[in-house]
Design a protein around this motif. Structure first.
Motif, PDB file in Angstrom:
ATOM      1  N   MET A   1      50.222  23.787  45.029  1.00 60.02           N
ATOM      2  CA  MET A   1      50.722  24.856  45.777  1.00 60.02           C
ATOM      3  C   MET A   1      50.174  26.138  45.431  1.00 60.02           C
ATOM      4  N   PRO A   2      49.564  26.984  46.531  1.00 60.27           N
ATOM      5  CA  PRO A   2      48.813  28.027  46.243  1.00 60.27           C
ATOM      6  C   PRO A   2      49.579  29.200  45.541  1.00 60.27           C
ATOM      7  N   ILE A   3      49.126  30.130  44.704  1.00 62.15           N
ATOM      8  CA  ILE A   3      49.828  31.051  44.092  1.00 62.15           C
ATOM      9  C   ILE A   3      49.611  32.434  44.715  1.00 62.15           C
ATOM     10  N   PHE A   4      50.683  33.265  45.218  1.00 61.77           N
ATOM     11  CA  PHE A   4      50.719  34.501  45.725  1.00 61.77           C
ATOM     12  C   PHE A   4      51.647  35.329  44.987  1.00 61.77           C
ATOM     13  N   THR A   5      51.276  36.776  45.525  1.00 59.13           N
ATOM     14  CA  THR A   5      52.440  37.570  44.979  1.00 59.13           C
ATOM     15  C   THR A   5      52.684  38.635  46.100  1.00 59.13           C
TER      16      THR A   5
ATOM     17  N   ALA B   1      46.305  36.213  44.657  1.00 57.46           N
ATOM     18  CA  ALA B   1      46.304  35.906  43.280  1.00 57.46           C
ATOM     19  C   ALA B   1      45.691  34.308  43.283  1.00 57.46           C
ATOM     20  N   LEU B   2      44.725  34.112  42.574  1.00 58.03           N
ATOM     21  CA  LEU B   2      44.107  32.748  42.457  1.00 58.03           C
ATOM     22  C   LEU B   2      44.125  32.124  41.080  1.00 58.03           C
ATOM     23  N   PRO B   3      44.425  30.757  40.696  1.00 58.42           N
ATOM     24  CA  PRO B   3      44.250  30.366  39.246  1.00 58.42           C
ATOM     25  C   PRO B   3      42.708  29.875  39.278  1.00 58.42           C
TER      26      PRO B   3
ATOM     27  N   VAL C   1      43.109  30.854  34.135  1.00 63.58           N
ATOM     28  CA  VAL C   1      43.368  32.178  34.184  1.00 63.58           C
ATOM     29  C   VAL C   1      43.812  32.648  35.535  1.00 63.58           C
ATOM     30  N   ILE C   2      45.059  33.398  35.658  1.00 66.34           N
ATOM     31  CA  ILE C   2      45.431  33.638  36.890  1.00 66.34           C
ATOM     32  C   ILE C   2      44.898  35.131  37.131  1.00 66.34           C
ATOM     33  N   LEU C   3      44.169  35.210  38.315  1.00 65.11           N
ATOM     34  CA  LEU C   3      43.394  36.570  38.603  1.00 65.11           C
ATOM     35  C   LEU C   3      44.181  37.228  39.948  1.00 65.11           C
TER      36      LEU C   3
END
Length: 797
Positions: free
Chosen positions: A1-5, A38-40, A102-104
């Motif tokens: 699942m894509p990570i977003f903020t 945000a991207l892992p 790392v989550i950037l």
């Protein structure tokens, strides 16, 4: 699942306090970051781990950019895309498999001016890039955003995967900047395409490019669904494979043409450059139309395609230009081969006629003779001299007619015959074509290849040679065919009749010495990494090698002995040991071992019944001794020993019958035949011997035994006899003469009809020999038997 903020708010894309300066640079493989997203990232490289650790500790920003190639482990400036995104480290996770993720969070785009450092990690000088955002009341931009959302939802529905969270995220993103960047980051396109979108300064232009890519993806998904609906049924394994191929074909058609069409067009383009006549062109057009109707996955398609490729690869009416400089051809042939005057003369004659006439059917030449005399290599020299292509086909052991004429296309794995294959390899229709070992063709239930060669080697027929695979007549008349053979007796008479026979005989000692010094020694020096100054083999030493270590008509065994010497010299040179730079006769024992052969020696005439004969073998001429002895015994008896063949045994019987019939002429008491048994022996019993040429030798031996008269010294003979005493001619005269010279024979008795064979031999071969030409046995005995008896005669009375 894509990570977003902050999917409902505006992600913070500001970089407070950051200006154009040096930043740590993190290179990603196949991933592109966007501002606000945000991207892992899984970090594995040592330098990257150091960079993350230091940036987290100091709470500093990092520059993130994508590599052009995923295969580069230690990228430099040229390996990176220059446009990247400044990122903030949100969290560092140590995973159960000891990897680091790392989550950037992307902040702002930058341009990488240069790499300023590589240790302990990459550092680069950057310039911040501005983004041009449309005005809030831009109706076109608002419509574009709505269209992007709609087509995205459409794609997600057609994918058929669980995408509720992603759909919810997109539906609730209100910030158009973040929405565009979020979709650019997550749509399934290549890293290079994502980088292309990131490089666009205007948000509106980026949105248009994104919409174009989403539209293309939606169309592809729709096309797949359409194909599935057309081909959906209960599929077994075979139907499933056909379905998959149908999908590929439909996609190819949609893309504007299939691979099949491209291949056919390529064949047509090649065919347009061929120099074939109208008949061949019509056949090609007919066959290519047949190919167009076939399905690419059909078994017949590959067969048809292979046939058309063979047609195109053949050199139709393409010829190389012959070299008509006769002195140059003579020089080339003399340089490559010493001697062989008959062959060279025949080639020069052919070239002279070709030069004057301009067009001539090439002859079919057959070079026959013992092994190692240069028959095969002569073909290559002829090709070089004429400036023609050279093709060699070995026929030894061939027993399938299809190897010559090809297989019919109906067979699986069908292919053209050796002749057509050779022409494709040569690339011209007038090469020098060497048919090696033509006397060793076999035949079985698959046919007789020798009979198939009749059409190939007939100058009146081969202008329309028919290959079963090609199924079109092809002109072979311009090819210079050269066949080689060791023994003509195994070649069928019709095949022999089509060839011009040239006898390539063995070499005399002096010729072998010249061949060894001019050709073999330089070749073996080069093969063994030696220079000319490293070793010289004088003529005297070369003669000893030939006499004492080889027994052959050719020079193949001599070549092996020279190679053996070179190997030992090379080893000594490589080991920095002393070795002779000029090889003497005394050195031969060290380099070649003990003497292997003693010269054929004449054994004198001290014994009655011992006569020297001359024999032909596959490796040249030999002398042989016929011995006869008498012993007391009741009744007539003839014993034959020495591993003799049927023909030779018959010669012995005829010889004895002749002596009996002419006992009075020889002053022999007829009662002797009843009281004495006769034993004829030919030494070296382990070697099979056969043939009629020892006939007069056996008569002379028996006459000497029954009369106890001496045989003339240094005399040898060869010839067949008849029951009435007539002497018949025999073959292999040149080889027999060479054997006689080796054995120090001074006089030779031959049939009168063999005089023509002697007249064709060079005088160098005949020097030191006296020839007696006879018609009947009486003349033989008059020459061969002396009046005086042996020292210890047997009393036969």
């Amino acid at each position: 699942m894509p990570i977003f903020t902050e999917v409902t708010g505006d992600p913070d894309t500001s970089c407070k306090g950051l200006k154009d300066k040096d930043l740590p640079i993190l290179a990603l493989r196949n991933m592109v970051m966007y501002p606000g997203v945000a991207l892992p990232v899984s970090v594995g490289r040592h330098k990257s781990l150091k960079l993350i650790k230091e940036a987290q500790t100091k709470k500093t920003y990092i520059g993130v950019t994508c590599q052009k190639s995923v295969d580069v482990d230690d990228p430099g400036y040229d390996d990176l895309f220059p446009v990247g995104v400044i990122a903030e480290i949100i969290k560092v996770l140590e995973m159960p498999d000891n990897s680091t993720t790392v989550i950037l969070q992307g902040k702002k785009r930058f341009f990488l001016n240069e790499i300023t450092g590589t240790e302990p990690f990459l550092k680069g000088n950057i310039s911040l890039l501005e983004e041009y955002i449309p005005e809030p009341n831009d109706k076109e931009f608002e419509a574009l955003i709505a269209s992007i959302k709609d087509i995205t939802f459409n794609i997600l529905q057609n994918i058929g995967e669980p995408t509720k969270e992603l759909t919810f995220a997109i539906r609730n993103i209100e910030n158009p900047v973040y929405l565009i960047n979020f979709l650019c980051s997550h749509i399934p396109i290549s890293a290079a395409q994502k980088q292309e979108l990131l490089s666009i300064d205007s948000l509106k232009k980026r949105a248009f490019s994104l919409y174009s890519m989403l539209t293309r993806e939606a169309q592809l998904i729709e096309l797949k669904a359409d194909i599935q609906s057309k081909t959906r049924e209960d599929l077994n394994q075979q139907q499933r494979e056909h379905f998959l191929q149908q999908q590929i074909r439909t996609i190819q058609d949609e893309l504007g043409g299939s691979v099949q069409e491209q291949d056919i067009q390529e064949l047509r383009n090649k065919a347009s450059r061929k120099k074939w006549d109208e008949k061949v062109a019509a056949v090609f057009e007919k066959e290519i139309k047949k190919l167009e109707r076939l399905h690419p996955q059909s078994p017949d398609f590959s067969v048809q395609y292979n046939y058309l490729e063979t047609m195109i690869e053949l050199p139709w009416n393409e010829y190389t230009k012959d070299n008509f400089n006769l002195p140059h051809v003579q020089k080339q042939l003399d340089k490559d081969h010493y001697g062989l005057e008959n062959v060279k003369e025949r080639i020069l004659e052919h070239l002279a006629v070709l030069k004057l006439r301009g067009d001539l059917k090439s002859p079919i030449i057959c070079l026959y003779g013992p092994p190692g005399v240069g028959k095969t290599s002569l073909g290559k020299s002829i090709a070089e001299a004429l400036k023609r292509k050279y093709i060699r086909v070995s026929l030894g052991g061939l027993h399938d007619e299809a190897e010559i004429r090809g297989h019919r296309r109906t067979y699986i794995g069908a292919m053209p015959g050796r002749i057509i294959q050779g022409l494709i390899k040569a690339g011209s229709s007038n090469p020098v074509f060497v048919l090696d070992e033509i006397d060793k063709i076999g035949n079985d239930f698959k046919g007789d290849p020798a009979s198939a060669l009749l059409e190939v080697l007939d100058p009146e027929q081969n202008n329309a040679f028919h290959d079963n695979f090609l199924d079109i007549d092809y002109d072979l008349s311009k090819i210079l065919f050269i066949a080689t053979a060791n023994n003509l007796n195994t070649i069928s008479q019709p095949l022999l009749d089509r060839m011009e026979l040239i006898d390539v005989n063995g070499y005399i000692l002096e010729e072998k010495v010249e061949i060894g010094r001019r050709h073999l020694v330089p070749k073996q020096l080069e093969n063994h990494g030696l220079d000319k100054k490293d070793l010289d083999i004088p003529k005297k030493t070369m003669m000893t090698i030939i006499d004492s270590y080889t027994r052959e008509s050719g020079v193949r065994e001599l070549d092996k002995k020279i190679a053996k010497i070179m190997r030992k010299i090379a080893r000594k040179k490589a080991s920095n040991q002393e070795y002779p730079h000029t090889l003497s006769v005394n050195d031969l024992h060290e380099y070649l071992g003990a003497v292997q052969f003693n010269r054929d020696k004449y054994e004198g005439n001290e014994y009655a019944g011992v006569v020297t004969g001359l024999a032909w073998t596959a490796v040249g001429g030999e002398i042989l001794f016929v011995e006869s002895s008498l012993n007391k015994g009741k009744g007539e008896k003839l014993t034959l020993t020495g591993n003799l063949g049927d023909v030779m045994k018959e010669s012995a019987i005829i010889a004895l019958q002749y002596i009996k019939a002419h006992a009075e002429m020889l002053n022999i008491d007829e009662d002797i035949f009843d009281k004495w048994s006769v034993h004829i022996h030919v030494p070296e019993g382990a070697i099979p011997k056969d043939g009629p040429s020892a006939g007069i030798t056996m008569v002379t031996s028996l006459a000497s035994s029954f009369t106890q008269r001496k045989v003339k010294a240094n005399l040898a003979m060869t010839g067949e006899i008849t029951l009435r005493g007539k002497v018949l001619p025999v073959g292999g005269i040149k080889e027999k003469i060479l054997a006689a010279k080796r054995a120090n024979i001074k006089e030779i008795i031959l049939c009168e009809e063999n005089r023509k064979d002697i007249e064709e031999i060079k005088e160098d071969y005949l020097k030191g020999l006296t020839f007696h030409y006879v018609r009947n046995i009486k003349e033989v005995l008059d020459i061969a038997l002396l009046k005086e008896q042996v020292t210890h005669p047997i009393k036969l009375s």
